[in-house]
Scaffold this motif. Sequence first.
Motif, PDB file in Angstrom:
ATOM      1  N   GLU A  66       0.830  -1.390   0.106  1.00  0.00           N
ATOM      2  CA  GLU A  66       0.088  -0.186   0.010  1.00  0.00           C
ATOM      3  C   GLU A  66       0.991   1.274   0.282  1.00  0.00           C
ATOM      4  O   GLU A  66       1.371   1.473   0.065  1.00  0.00           O
ATOM      5  N   HIS A  78      -3.626  12.230  -9.667  1.00  0.00           N
ATOM      6  CA  HIS A  78      -3.139  10.763  -9.820  1.00  0.00           C
ATOM      7  C   HIS A  78      -4.470  10.016 -10.892  1.00  0.00           C
ATOM      8  O   HIS A  78      -5.397  10.595 -10.967  1.00  0.00           O
ATOM      9  N   ASP A  80      -4.929   5.947 -12.583  1.00  0.00           N
ATOM     10  CA  ASP A  80      -4.776   4.786 -12.754  1.00  0.00           C
ATOM     11  C   ASP A  80      -5.038   4.242 -14.323  1.00  0.00           C
ATOM     12  O   ASP A  80      -5.556   4.443 -14.664  1.00  0.00           O
ATOM     13  N   ASN A  84      -9.585   5.168 -13.203  1.00  0.00           N
ATOM     14  CA  ASN A  84      -9.471   6.496 -11.087  1.00  0.00           C
ATOM     15  C   ASN A  84      -9.056   7.362 -11.935  1.00  0.00           C
ATOM     16  O   ASN A  84      -7.741   6.550 -12.238  1.00  0.00           O
ATOM     17  N   GLN A  94      -4.379   9.866   0.920  1.00  0.00           N
ATOM     18  CA  GLN A  94      -5.190   9.153  -0.155  1.00  0.00           C
ATOM     19  C   GLN A  94      -3.958   8.058   0.122  1.00  0.00           C
ATOM     20  O   GLN A  94      -3.182   7.457   0.711  1.00  0.00           O
ATOM     21  N   MET A  96      -3.448   3.805  -1.093  1.00  0.00           N
ATOM     22  CA  MET A  96      -3.809   3.473  -2.006  1.00  0.00           C
ATOM     23  C   MET A  96      -3.315   2.103  -1.697  1.00  0.00           C
ATOM     24  O   MET A  96      -2.867   1.560  -1.001  1.00  0.00           O
ATOM     25  N   HIS A 104      -0.206   3.718 -11.923  1.00  0.00           N
ATOM     26  CA  HIS A 104      -0.317   4.581 -11.669  1.00  0.00           C
ATOM     27  C   HIS A 104       0.371   5.463 -11.870  1.00  0.00           C
ATOM     28  O   HIS A 104       1.368   5.672 -12.071  1.00  0.00           O
ATOM     29  N   GLU A 106       1.182   9.701 -10.239  1.00  0.00           N
ATOM     30  CA  GLU A 106       1.313  10.933  -9.665  1.00  0.00           C
ATOM     31  C   GLU A 106       1.705  12.265  -9.600  1.00  0.00           C
ATOM     32  O   GLU A 106       3.391  12.121  -9.782  1.00  0.00           O
ATOM     33  N   ARG A 138      -7.397  -0.605  -4.642  1.00  0.00           N
ATOM     34  CA  ARG A 138      -8.553  -0.247  -4.091  1.00  0.00           C
ATOM     35  C   ARG A 138      -7.857   0.961  -3.794  1.00  0.00           C
ATOM     36  O   ARG A 138      -6.787   1.428  -3.398  1.00  0.00           O
ATOM     37  N   TYR A 139      -8.990   2.417  -3.082  1.00  0.00           N
ATOM     38  CA  TYR A 139      -7.984   3.629  -3.026  1.00  0.00           C
ATOM     39  C   TYR A 139      -9.254   4.101  -1.800  1.00  0.00           C
ATOM     40  O   TYR A 139     -10.484   4.002  -1.753  1.00  0.00           O
ATOM     41  N   GLN A 140      -8.174   4.644  -1.234  1.00  0.00           N
ATOM     42  CA  GLN A 140      -9.440   5.589  -0.106  1.00  0.00           C
ATOM     43  C   GLN A 140      -8.539   7.361   0.196  1.00  0.00           C
ATOM     44  O   GLN A 140      -7.031   6.638   0.741  1.00  0.00           O
ATOM     45  N   GLU A 141      -9.469   7.968  -0.325  1.00  0.00           N
ATOM     46  CA  GLU A 141      -9.326   9.608  -0.256  1.00  0.00           C
ATOM     47  C   GLU A 141      -9.535   9.926   1.210  1.00  0.00           C
ATOM     48  O   GLU A 141     -10.731   9.882   1.212  1.00  0.00           O
TER      49      GLU A 141
END
Length: 282
Positions: A66, A78, A80, A84, A94, A96, A104, A106, A138-141
């Motif tokens: 991650e 970003h 990918d 996304n 973020q 990831m 991806h 950045e 998965r992403y958490q922002e």
Amino acid sequence: MTIRTTAGLLHATPQLEGEGMLVTRPFPTARLDQLDPFLLLDRMGPATHGPGEAKGAPDHPHRGFETVTYVLEGAIEHGDSQGNRGRIGAGDVQWMTAGSGVIHSEMPSEEIRRDGGRMHGFQLWVNLPRRDKMMKPRYQELRASEIPTAKSADGKVAVTVIAGDSLGARATIDTRTPIIYLHVRLTAGARFTQPIPATYNAFAFVLGGEANFGNEIARENDMVVFERDGDEVSIASDNGAELLLIAGVPLHEPVARYGPFVMNTPGEIRQAMIDYQTGRFG
């Protein structure tokens, strides 16, 4: 409760990443390869860029771990291979989970690349346990307004709680293994004690000022590694300090690592390279 002692101090060194982006890195280095489950910490900036000067990390792959990006100044965009797209600005995070693999990029925001501006942030790499290495990416922002903050009773300590909990505030981020990630600000004369289970590996990285960790005094770009001989960390500052305090449960699993791929065996690394080269990363 028992205060942890320090195992040592490392001073971060500058180096270039991506398309020529300057980062300051306490690990991995020749002195410290990793601190299970943490694989890397990079400080990006702080730097003020002129028009056309800001650099980033164009398309590149990840598998098996991650990346946690925390922006303090400026903004990062970003995108990918799964379509996304996003943007994180000052105070945003973020998290990831690359899992089975993503390609991806950045990059500093379009306006900073075009017009110039100030950039400052951090990226932390967190290893995934064997069971999660091939999970769906998965992403958490989280926006700055969504990240809990807390203050000590005397008002001398302020904490941004990215993961875990501190001073009664609990993070909202979902981590695959137990992680504590705190941004701690101490004013002059402050003292801060943070419970950390004795089983966790833990370290602090100083952004500025001077922090006292008992038998160790750390200054800007110093990383302090703690022994696992207690269940809390104590930090004091005579004149003020700002730091990251990070801890997590070690995985105690084999680590096979090649660039942006982190797996458990050399064979899995070879397979990751084949999958990337044959377009199987989304």
